[in-house]
Design a protein around this motif. Structure first.
Motif, PDB file in Angstrom:
ATOM      1  N   ALA A  29       0.874  -1.350   0.024  1.00  0.00           N
ATOM      2  CA  ALA A  29       0.111  -0.232  -0.195  1.00  0.00           C
ATOM      3  C   ALA A  29       0.918   1.222  -0.227  1.00  0.00           C
ATOM      4  N   LYS A  30       0.631   2.242  -1.077  1.00  0.00           N
ATOM      5  CA  LYS A  30       1.033   3.638  -0.783  1.00  0.00           C
ATOM      6  C   LYS A  30      -0.018   4.680  -0.944  1.00  0.00           C
ATOM      7  N   LYS A  31       0.221   6.083  -0.420  1.00  0.00           N
ATOM      8  CA  LYS A  31      -0.755   6.937  -0.657  1.00  0.00           C
ATOM      9  C   LYS A  31      -0.905   7.258  -1.844  1.00  0.00           C
ATOM     10  N   LYS A  32      -2.212   7.547  -2.486  1.00  0.00           N
ATOM     11  CA  LYS A  32      -2.303   8.005  -3.845  1.00  0.00           C
ATOM     12  C   LYS A  32      -1.606   9.160  -4.166  1.00  0.00           C
ATOM     13  N   GLY A  33      -0.940   9.077  -5.286  1.00  0.00           N
ATOM     14  CA  GLY A  33      -0.191  10.250  -5.697  1.00  0.00           C
ATOM     15  C   GLY A  33       1.482  10.254  -5.272  1.00  0.00           C
ATOM     16  N   GLU A  34       1.816   9.113  -4.336  1.00  0.00           N
ATOM     17  CA  GLU A  34       3.103   9.007  -4.236  1.00  0.00           C
ATOM     18  C   GLU A  34       3.769   7.846  -4.756  1.00  0.00           C
ATOM     19  N   THR A  35       5.018   7.709  -4.835  1.00  0.00           N
ATOM     20  CA  THR A  35       5.729   6.875  -5.224  1.00  0.00           C
ATOM     21  C   THR A  35       6.420   5.941  -4.216  1.00  0.00           C
ATOM     22  N   SER A  36       6.389   6.391  -2.948  1.00  0.00           N
ATOM     23  CA  SER A  36       6.868   5.546  -2.113  1.00  0.00           C
ATOM     24  C   SER A  36       5.940   4.262  -1.303  1.00  0.00           C
ATOM     25  N   TRP A  37       6.109   3.330  -1.110  1.00  0.00           N
ATOM     26  CA  TRP A  37       5.409   2.338  -0.563  1.00  0.00           C
ATOM     27  C   TRP A  37       5.313   2.565   1.094  1.00  0.00           C
ATOM     28  N   ALA A  38       4.366   2.284   1.645  1.00  0.00           N
ATOM     29  CA  ALA A  38       4.288   2.745   2.977  1.00  0.00           C
ATOM     30  C   ALA A  38       4.028   1.737   4.254  1.00  0.00           C
ATOM     31  N   PHE A  39       3.151   0.580   3.551  1.00  0.00           N
ATOM     32  CA  PHE A  39       3.218  -0.739   4.273  1.00  0.00           C
ATOM     33  C   PHE A  39       2.830  -1.827   3.678  1.00  0.00           C
ATOM     34  N   GLN A  40       3.198  -3.064   4.160  1.00  0.00           N
ATOM     35  CA  GLN A  40       2.519  -4.273   3.708  1.00  0.00           C
ATOM     36  C   GLN A  40       1.288  -4.895   4.606  1.00  0.00           C
ATOM     37  N   VAL A  41       0.593  -5.751   3.866  1.00  0.00           N
ATOM     38  CA  VAL A  41      -0.542  -6.206   4.546  1.00  0.00           C
ATOM     39  C   VAL A  41      -0.472  -7.792   4.100  1.00  0.00           C
ATOM     40  N   MET A  42       0.047  -8.660   5.052  1.00  0.00           N
ATOM     41  CA  MET A  42      -0.140 -10.167   4.944  1.00  0.00           C
ATOM     42  C   MET A  42      -1.187 -10.623   5.346  1.00  0.00           C
ATOM     43  N   ILE A  43      -1.889 -11.891   4.505  1.00  0.00           N
ATOM     44  CA  ILE A  43      -2.928 -12.144   4.672  1.00  0.00           C
ATOM     45  C   ILE A  43      -2.994 -13.570   5.552  1.00  0.00           C
ATOM     46  N   PHE A  44      -3.622 -14.157   6.433  1.00  0.00           N
ATOM     47  CA  PHE A  44      -3.528 -15.285   6.978  1.00  0.00           C
ATOM     48  C   PHE A  44      -4.659 -15.898   6.746  1.00  0.00           C
ATOM     49  N   ASP A  45      -4.489 -17.347   6.269  1.00  0.00           N
ATOM     50  CA  ASP A  45      -5.657 -18.229   6.171  1.00  0.00           C
ATOM     51  C   ASP A  45      -5.960 -18.909   7.495  1.00  0.00           C
ATOM     52  N   THR A  46      -7.410 -19.296   7.472  1.00  0.00           N
ATOM     53  CA  THR A  46      -7.660 -19.839   8.871  1.00  0.00           C
ATOM     54  C   THR A  46      -8.683 -20.834   8.395  1.00  0.00           C
ATOM     55  N   VAL A  47      -8.975 -21.916   9.508  1.00  0.00           N
ATOM     56  CA  VAL A  47      -9.744 -23.202   9.533  1.00  0.00           C
ATOM     57  C   VAL A  47     -10.075 -23.330  10.744  1.00  0.00           C
ATOM     58  N   ASP A  48     -11.657 -23.327  10.998  1.00  0.00           N
ATOM     59  CA  ASP A  48     -12.179 -23.630  12.252  1.00  0.00           C
ATOM     60  C   ASP A  48     -11.442 -22.757  13.308  1.00  0.00           C
ATOM     61  N   LYS A  49     -11.488 -21.422  13.268  1.00  0.00           N
ATOM     62  CA  LYS A  49     -10.974 -20.549  14.509  1.00  0.00           C
ATOM     63  C   LYS A  49      -9.478 -20.961  14.597  1.00  0.00           C
ATOM     64  N   HIS A  50      -8.885 -21.398  13.684  1.00  0.00           N
ATOM     65  CA  HIS A  50      -7.374 -21.764  13.711  1.00  0.00           C
ATOM     66  C   HIS A  50      -6.672 -20.695  12.597  1.00  0.00           C
ATOM     67  N   TRP A  51      -5.361 -20.221  13.126  1.00  0.00           N
ATOM     68  CA  TRP A  51      -4.379 -19.719  11.952  1.00  0.00           C
ATOM     69  C   TRP A  51      -3.614 -20.978  11.651  1.00  0.00           C
ATOM     70  N   ILE A  52      -3.671 -21.078  10.265  1.00  0.00           N
ATOM     71  CA  ILE A  52      -3.052 -22.382   9.314  1.00  0.00           C
ATOM     72  C   ILE A  52      -1.624 -21.517   8.658  1.00  0.00           C
ATOM     73  N   TYR A  53      -0.763 -22.290   8.923  1.00  0.00           N
ATOM     74  CA  TYR A  53       0.562 -21.973   8.376  1.00  0.00           C
ATOM     75  C   TYR A  53       0.717 -22.248   6.985  1.00  0.00           C
ATOM     76  N   ARG A  54       0.981 -21.368   6.034  1.00  0.00           N
ATOM     77  CA  ARG A  54       0.815 -21.703   4.556  1.00  0.00           C
ATOM     78  C   ARG A  54       1.965 -22.788   4.147  1.00  0.00           C
ATOM     79  N   ARG A  55       2.755 -22.561   4.808  1.00  0.00           N
ATOM     80  CA  ARG A  55       3.848 -23.628   4.203  1.00  0.00           C
ATOM     81  C   ARG A  55       3.753 -25.081   4.906  1.00  0.00           C
ATOM     82  N   ASN A  56       2.988 -25.170   5.745  1.00  0.00           N
ATOM     83  CA  ASN A  56       2.743 -26.747   6.186  1.00  0.00           C
ATOM     84  C   ASN A  56       1.519 -26.675   7.107  1.00  0.00           C
ATOM     85  N   GLY A  57       0.339 -27.116   6.375  1.00  0.00           N
ATOM     86  CA  GLY A  57      -0.962 -27.207   7.116  1.00  0.00           C
ATOM     87  C   GLY A  57      -0.999 -27.737   8.684  1.00  0.00           C
ATOM     88  N   ALA A  58       0.193 -28.547   8.955  1.00  0.00           N
ATOM     89  CA  ALA A  58      -0.039 -29.195  10.307  1.00  0.00           C
ATOM     90  C   ALA A  58       0.281 -28.328  11.300  1.00  0.00           C
TER      91      ALA A  58
END
Length: 208
Positions: A97-126
């Protein structure tokens, strides 16, 4: 969570809090800043800032940010515009994400996957945790990702950077026994044939 050649002018942790506290979703500071919040001190220079949300909340996030922020999906080294009301496919878990009209990026948003109220590690679902157990809160009320989970993301990456090793060495002495053993067990699940950080944890156990 990523080194890149793009121009970054990251927001501060406080600025992130001011933006995200107005959005009715769960969120956490991630990356190196999460570990510094855990340690209650700044240990090194941070070239960017990462946040984490749940996949079920990504459209709500977009609705609250779209007026002021330009957002792109980061995927396989490319930045792809995130269209309005676009439901993100499972392979997309990293938004810049970056402010509209600006060239510098301001922050990242990582998205977590979930199953039955649990966070799941994408690299190994166990590897998983209850959602209520994946975060902590700073003295000033800033939610951040638990250190053992953040270290797993760093150690479990295909490329371990110098700053990841610095983070590990800074945080290890402050981990509780429960956090320490969860990290070691999780790395062992992801890397059943061994991993340099498992060796570090084994050696650390022997001298403490």
């Amino acid at each position: 969570m990523s080194d890149n050649k793009e121009v970054w002018k990251p927001l501060s942790v406080t600025e992130i809090q001011m933006i995200f506290k107005k959005i009715p979703i769960l969120w956490w500071i991630a990356g190196g800043w999460a570990l510094d919040l855990f340690l209650e001190r700044t240990t090194r220079v941070h070239s960017d800032i990462d946040t984490v949300i749940l996949r079920c909340d990504h459209i709500i996030l977009q609705e609250h940010l779209q007026d002021d922020w330009e957002m792109c999906k980061a995927y396989k080294g490319k930045l792809i515009p995130w269209n309005q009301e676009e439901q993100l496919a499972p392979q997309f878990d990293n938004i810049w994400a970056k402010k509209k009209g600006e060239t510098s990026w301001a922050f990242q948003v990582m998205i977590f996957d979930t199953v039955d109220k649990h966070w799941i590690y994408r690299r190994n679902g166990a590897i998983r945790k209850l959602l209520e157990d994946i975060g902590l809160e700073s003295l000033s009320g800033i939610p951040y990702l638990r250190p053992e989970i953040q270290l797993l993301y760093k150690g479990g990456s295909s490329v371990i950077r110098d700053k990841d090793v610095i983070d590990l060495n800074n945080v290890l002495p402050k981990l509780s026994d429960k956090e320490f053993h969860w990290l070691k067990k999780s790395l062992s699940i992801q890397f059943p044939n061994g991993h340099p950080w498992i060796n570090v944890l084994d050696s650390y156990t022997k001298i403490t």
